[in-house]
Motif scaffolding. Structure first.
Motif, PDB file in Angstrom:
ATOM      1  N   HIS B 461      11.308 -17.551 -11.231  1.00  0.00           N
ATOM      2  CA  HIS B 461      11.750 -17.755  -9.849  1.00  0.00           C
ATOM      3  C   HIS B 461      11.037 -16.768  -8.924  1.00  0.00           C
ATOM      4  N   ALA B 462       9.756 -16.759  -9.052  1.00  0.00           N
ATOM      5  CA  ALA B 462       8.909 -15.911  -8.232  1.00  0.00           C
ATOM      6  C   ALA B 462       7.605 -16.676  -8.019  1.00  0.00           C
ATOM      7  N   TYR B 463       6.867 -16.300  -7.012  1.00  0.00           N
ATOM      8  CA  TYR B 463       5.582 -16.962  -6.811  1.00  0.00           C
ATOM      9  C   TYR B 463       4.450 -15.991  -7.100  1.00  0.00           C
ATOM     10  N   THR B 464       3.258 -16.510  -7.169  1.00  0.00           N
ATOM     11  CA  THR B 464       2.138 -15.630  -7.463  1.00  0.00           C
ATOM     12  C   THR B 464       1.072 -15.789  -6.397  1.00  0.00           C
ATOM     13  N   CYS B 465       0.308 -14.732  -6.196  1.00  0.00           N
ATOM     14  CA  CYS B 465      -0.694 -14.743  -5.136  1.00  0.00           C
ATOM     15  C   CYS B 465      -2.097 -14.796  -5.728  1.00  0.00           C
ATOM     16  N   LEU B 466      -2.979 -15.339  -4.941  1.00  0.00           N
ATOM     17  CA  LEU B 466      -4.379 -15.291  -5.316  1.00  0.00           C
ATOM     18  C   LEU B 466      -4.877 -13.868  -5.037  1.00  0.00           C
ATOM     19  N   PRO B 467      -5.530 -13.235  -6.013  1.00  0.00           N
ATOM     20  CA  PRO B 467      -6.024 -11.879  -5.741  1.00  0.00           C
ATOM     21  C   PRO B 467      -7.050 -11.904  -4.611  1.00  0.00           C
ATOM     22  N   LEU B 468      -6.849 -11.049  -3.645  1.00  0.00           N
ATOM     23  CA  LEU B 468      -7.758 -10.993  -2.496  1.00  0.00           C
ATOM     24  C   LEU B 468      -7.818  -9.559  -1.994  1.00  0.00           C
ATOM     25  N   ALA B 469      -8.935  -9.198  -1.434  1.00  0.00           N
ATOM     26  CA  ALA B 469      -9.023  -7.882  -0.813  1.00  0.00           C
ATOM     27  C   ALA B 469      -7.979  -7.800   0.290  1.00  0.00           C
ATOM     28  N   TYR B 470      -7.427  -6.624   0.450  1.00  0.00           N
ATOM     29  CA  TYR B 470      -6.328  -6.476   1.393  1.00  0.00           C
ATOM     30  C   TYR B 470      -6.685  -6.946   2.800  1.00  0.00           C
ATOM     31  N   PRO B 471      -7.838  -6.551   3.347  1.00  0.00           N
ATOM     32  CA  PRO B 471      -8.163  -6.991   4.717  1.00  0.00           C
ATOM     33  C   PRO B 471      -8.287  -8.509   4.828  1.00  0.00           C
ATOM     34  N   THR B 472      -8.765  -9.142   3.773  1.00  0.00           N
ATOM     35  CA  THR B 472      -8.903 -10.596   3.810  1.00  0.00           C
ATOM     36  C   THR B 472      -7.539 -11.261   3.944  1.00  0.00           C
ATOM     37  N   ARG B 473      -6.616 -10.799   3.119  1.00  0.00           N
ATOM     38  CA  ARG B 473      -5.284 -11.389   3.188  1.00  0.00           C
ATOM     39  C   ARG B 473      -4.633 -11.075   4.539  1.00  0.00           C
ATOM     40  N   GLN B 474      -4.915  -9.875   5.036  1.00  0.00           N
ATOM     41  CA  GLN B 474      -4.365  -9.505   6.338  1.00  0.00           C
ATOM     42  C   GLN B 474      -4.876 -10.440   7.437  1.00  0.00           C
ATOM     43  N   ALA B 475      -6.148 -10.750   7.363  1.00  0.00           N
ATOM     44  CA  ALA B 475      -6.731 -11.626   8.377  1.00  0.00           C
ATOM     45  C   ALA B 475      -6.061 -12.993   8.354  1.00  0.00           C
ATOM     46  N   ALA B 476      -5.839 -13.490   7.141  1.00  0.00           N
ATOM     47  CA  ALA B 476      -5.177 -14.791   7.023  1.00  0.00           C
ATOM     48  C   ALA B 476      -3.749 -14.695   7.542  1.00  0.00           C
TER      49      ALA B 476
END
Lengths: 201, 762
Positions: B461-476
């Motif tokens: 009952h949890a989701y998983t994230c695609l590994p991404l550089a922190y700034p990239t995910r922040q931009a999204a």
């Protein structure tokens, strides 16, 4: 229709048209933008007609439409006007029937599709015609389309039946084949010609 | 093949001899674990699950239970009461390793003994502990220490090679020669012991011969070359008279059948999995017990029910062979959905299920599950809708019930909510047929059911994230936030089933189960890929009584955007939002980064930073840097016991409790085929359920060793860690490694998790 007679609450106020009261919107005197909705039983080929018209593709593998897909395509007419169709390709599944008003409300054109090899789908088409006459816009342009015309040997709905029904209801009738692209462009061009033109100012 | 006649003594004999020696060891072991924990500062004093079992003092089974750290299964042991005794215990033992044996009846006797053997072999962690300390061949020495004759087979195997792959092989090898012995001498006896299933046995032996051939190929293919001798051994013995019984050597066979015969259930989970229903023809064995093992239900004519399950629908030989069925039916017994077969043809069967439910309901009670031999029938009642799972996969009741809940959620998400009057329809007309409403949803359900055997989200009952550089995910996240502020309830950017970024309007939070159902719905409905679409949808956890509109658009094959709104006329607004988002994502290279991350994959156990001290002063290598270095540099290899990560680490799942997110390492050798991955997943599932068992838990740590893995689970307030190691992994080292994994995850958490959407969180 089982449960579908009762509409989910929010659809009563739902509008997808985003237009003013005019169903046909003229962006300028020569260019029209119209909302077109496709209705019909599941599996009659609504999505195939749209994809053939918009992208010139035909994918024989059946992909069930969920809710409704939105695509647009512009048709240039001989009088050098253009019509941009904003097409709502609705899901034919029973469970979405209650939501159809969400998609056909405010539509300038409704294309009701059936499968010439499947009489049941023709019945369903008649249901949709009735529904549109009751609840659709008063000046809506209706088209009745018998699809899968390439499957002549399996035909179960005659051209006459289709024509008669269209005539009775003041509809435009055509048989198409999304597979062979037969009459697909004609269908949309004919619709474009029949659109009420806003008086040019 | 040095096993002597002793190895043929019944499981019972073994079970009652052995514990005499083992309880002290067991408890000592528990203490030891505790000590280790303390020395590592890993956990506080909570003992491993093992402890309570020792306390129970269930002789005989003690050792076994201790191994598995699992109490419920053994104590429930329903059929044992019926006098099939020895086999029964065995049955469950075997379950550990081979969750999906198809030929249960024969399998019970033969295999059970086998695995019991295993359990014994691995049953004394005490010894193994010494052993690893002594060196690689320790296992061997240990066996001798115990002075038990049965394990000679291990000698050659271990001797041959000591690396990880081989060890895995060895675990298997241990069993198979054993079974050959049995097949010649004790095989017929087993048949005699279960006369009522005699026919079934014969049936198997005919169908099985084909399988065996395949299984050899398969079993050996992934292992090291040194296993070829072993294969030959096996091949020659296959000529023996009792080949049918030999065949039943569950684990490998079951898996091996898969590639050869694409009709078997497990195929559905192989990479070539195709959504939708499949129809097959195969010989079938379906176990029938005369009585429901649960004495409460003995008043039911269980035999009739099982006949219905097993024999009635003769068009469905293949149908009966399925290991895991899911049914949705109405409270009047009308079929609504069945995972396999045609719903309409299952009307009779569906009525039977309804009869069971209403029989118990009439008694003012509710039936939760019924067990029949290896099969478990789990029920879930949701108003006028009944959901039933019938499975022989050894999954626990809790796990199966959770799966039924998710299926119901999917039904609600797609169907019920669109036709709110369904309940009224059922009231007015109990015979109301709901099937037409499900038109075209088969793929969605089959994809969800498939996810039950691979997607940790269905379990955790949890989701998983695609590994991404922190700034990239922040931009999204920033652009999604922008959009959410303009009247979008949820904006979710995903890549397959992994989240790239996710933003909710004020106070709106998305439950991981809703995300799972939503992404499953979108991923399995092909039409979303064709063009942008606008569909009504329900998030059952968010609000089961209302529906939202979902705008869905694919940016590329894998990456898609979902914008959810409450307003039915928001389509054009959402379309504009999408265009804005797309522009930003392209400009900031998010989409190309997403593609790259897809190719690169996530955390790999081989990349686990090796530090002499568990508390490194320096930062562990960053995810991004890891990708640049070559895989498993020399220094790591030295630390590896075998293939996989350091200390024999094969795989792990880390779930952050606060974030509702998990991260799972990539599968690598030796877990490189789907059936192995599925088996591990099932093992995790068991582990998860036992850790969260309300009766005996909650537990903080669990260490479990069986013939397939060492499994280590560690639950704290902040996280849950599930780790799988080589079955010969050293306990102390494994614990140390788990600490390192946690440290590693913390070090890279801003790349593998989606941290609070607020910019202040960092």
């Amino acid at each position: 229709m089982g449960c579908s007679s009762s509409l989910p609450e929010s659809t009563s106020s739902g509008r997808l048209d985003g237009f003013s009261s005019e169903n046909v919107e003229a962006t300028d005197s020569k260019n029209l933008r119209v909302k077109l909705v496709l209705l019909g039983d599941s599996g009659v080929g609504k999505s195939c007609i749209v994809l053939r018209f918009v992208r010139g593709q035909f994918d024989p593998s059946s992909k069930v439409t969920v809710g409704a897909s939105f695509l647009s395509q512009t048709v240039a007419l001989q009088d050098s006007t253009t019509v941009k169709f904003e097409i709502w390709d609705t899901a034919g599944q029973e469970r979405y029937a209650a939501l159809a008003p969400l998609y056909y409300r405010g539509a300038a054109v409704a294309v009701v599709v059936y499968d010439i090899t499947n009489p049941q789908s023709f019945n369903k088409a008649q249901y949709w015609v009735k529904e549109l006459q009751k609840h659709g816009s008063p000046d809506i342009v209706l088209a009745l389309v018998g699809n899968k015309a390439d499957l002549q040997e399996k035909r179960e709905v005659s051209i006459e039946d289709g024509m008669n029904h269209a005539e009775k209801n003041g509809m435009f009738f055509i048989e198409t084949s999304a597979k062979t692209a037969d009459n697909i462009n004609q269908l949309f061009e004919e619709i474009a010609k029949r659109l009420p033109r806003a008086p040019s100012s | 093949m040095a096993s002597d006649s002793d190895s043929l003594t019944s499981t019972d004999d073994f079970a009652y001899q052995n514990p005499k020696a083992s309880p002290p060891e067991t408890s000592q072991d528990g203490l030891k674990f505790l000590t280790l924990n303390e020395s590592e500062n890993v956990v506080d004093g909570e003992l491993a699950l093992n402890q309570p079992v020792v306390g129970e003092g269930v002789n005989g089974q003690l050792v076994v239970e201790h191994d598995r750290g699992e109490c419920e299964l053994e104590t429930e042991e329903p059929v044992a009461g019926e006098g099939v005794n020895g086999q029964l215990v065995a049955d469950h033992d075997r379950g550990e390793g081979e969750p999906e044996i198809e030929e249960p009846v024969v399998g019970e006797g033969v295999n059970g003994q086998l695995v019991a053997e295993h359990d014994r072999g691995e049953g004394e962690p005490e010894i193994e502990e010494q052993v690893v300390g002594e060196g690689v061949n320790g296992q061997l020495v240990a066996e001798h220490d115990r002075g038990e004759g049965e394990h000679e087979i291990e000698e050659p195997v271990v001797g041959e090679d000591v690396n990880g792959q081989l060890v895995a092989e060895h675990a298997r090898g241990e069993g198979e020669p054993e079974i050959e012995e049995q097949s010649s001498s004790s095989g017929p006896a087993a048949m005699a012991a279960v006369p009522e299933v005699g026919e079934v046995v014969r049936e198997i032996s005919s169908s099985v011969v084909v399988h065996r051939v395949n299984s050899e190929l398969e079993v050996d293919a992934p292992s090291s070359p040194s296993s070829s001798g072993y294969a030959g051994e096996r091949g020659s013995s296959s000529d023996s008279s009792a080949s049918g019984i030999e065949e039943v050597n569950g684990d490998d066979i079951d898996e091996a059948v898969i590639p050869a015969d694409h009709s078997v259930d497990a195929v559905s989970d192989s990479p070539s999995w195709v959504p939708g229903k499949r129809h097959i023809n195969e010989t079938l064995v379906y176990p029938c017990k005369d009585k429901c093992p649960n004495s409460e239900h003995n008043s039911l004519n269980w035999f009739t029910i099982c006949r219905c399950l097993g024999n009635k629908d003769d068009a469905s030989i293949s149908w009966r062979k399925r290991k895991k069925h899911f049914f949705v039916l109405s409270n009047s017994g009308k079929p609504i959905y069945s995972r396999y077969g045609d719903e309409y043809k299952l009307a009779g069967f569906s009525a039977t299920l309804q009869a069971i439910i209403s029989f118990v309901e009439n008694g003012g009670d509710q039936v939760k599950f019924v067990r029949a031999g290896k099969h478990q029938v789990v029920f879930l009642v949701k108003g006028p809708i009944y959901l039933v799972c019938i499975s022989c996969t050894e999954e626990s009741y809790e796990a199966l019930r959770g799966q039924l809940e998710l299926i119901y959620g999917q039904v609600a998400q797609m169907i019920l909510i669109l036709t709110k009057s369904v309940n009224r329809c059922f009231e007015k007309n109990p015979k109301y047929d709901m099937t037409p409403l499900l038109g075209g949803t088969d793929v969605v359900f089959s994809s969800l059911i498939h996810a039950f055997s691979w997607n940790p989200a269905t379990l955790l009952h949890a989701y998983t994230c695609l590994p991404l550089a922190y700034p990239t995910r922040q931009a999204a996240g920033a652009i999604l936030q922008d959009v959410a502020d303009s009247g979008v309830l949820f904006a979710i950017l995903m890549c397959r089933h992994k989240v790239v970024s996710l933003v909710g309007a004020q106070k709106a939070s998305l439950h991981p189960d809703d995300m799972l159902l939503l992404s499953n719905f979108v991923l399995s409905s092909e039409s979303f890929r064709t063009s942008e679409s606008f569909s009504p949808i329900c998030l059952p956890r968010y609000n089961p009584m209302a529906f939202l509109y979902a705008y869905v658009h694919y940016f590329d094959v894998d990456t898609y955007l979902m914008l959810l709104t409450t307003s039915s006329d928001a389509f054009y607004h959402l379309k504009d939002c999408r265009i804005r988002i797309e522009m930003v994502l392209l400009k900031s290279n998010v989409l190309s980064e997403v593609q790259r991350s897809m190719l690169d994959g996530g955390l790999r156990v081989e990349d686990l930073p090796v530090d002499p001290s568990p508390r490194p002063g320096s930062l562990s290598p960053h995810l991004g840097q890891d990708r640049l270095t070559t895989e498993s540099p020399e220094i790591f290899k030295e630390a590896c016991l075998g293939i996989g990560g350091p200390a024999g680490l094969w795989h792990f799942i880390y779930r952050s409790i606060y974030l509702d997110q998990y991260v799972s390492s990539e599968f690598s050798s030796p877990l490189n085929n789907s059936s192995q991955q599925k088996r591990l997943y099932r093992a995790y599932q068991k582990l998860y359920v036992s850790m969260h068992d309300k009766g005996t838990g909650p537990h903080k740590t669990q260490f479990r060793r069986d013939e397939n893995y060492v499994l280590l689970c560690w639950v704290t307030q902040d996280f849950e860690l599930y780790a799988a190691f080589d079955p010969l992994a050293d306990k102390a080292l494994a614990i140390k490694t788990c600490n390192r994994v946690c440290q590693w995850v913390r070090d890279v958490e801003n790349e593998i998790f989606l941290l609070g959407a607020s910019p202040f969180s960092w």
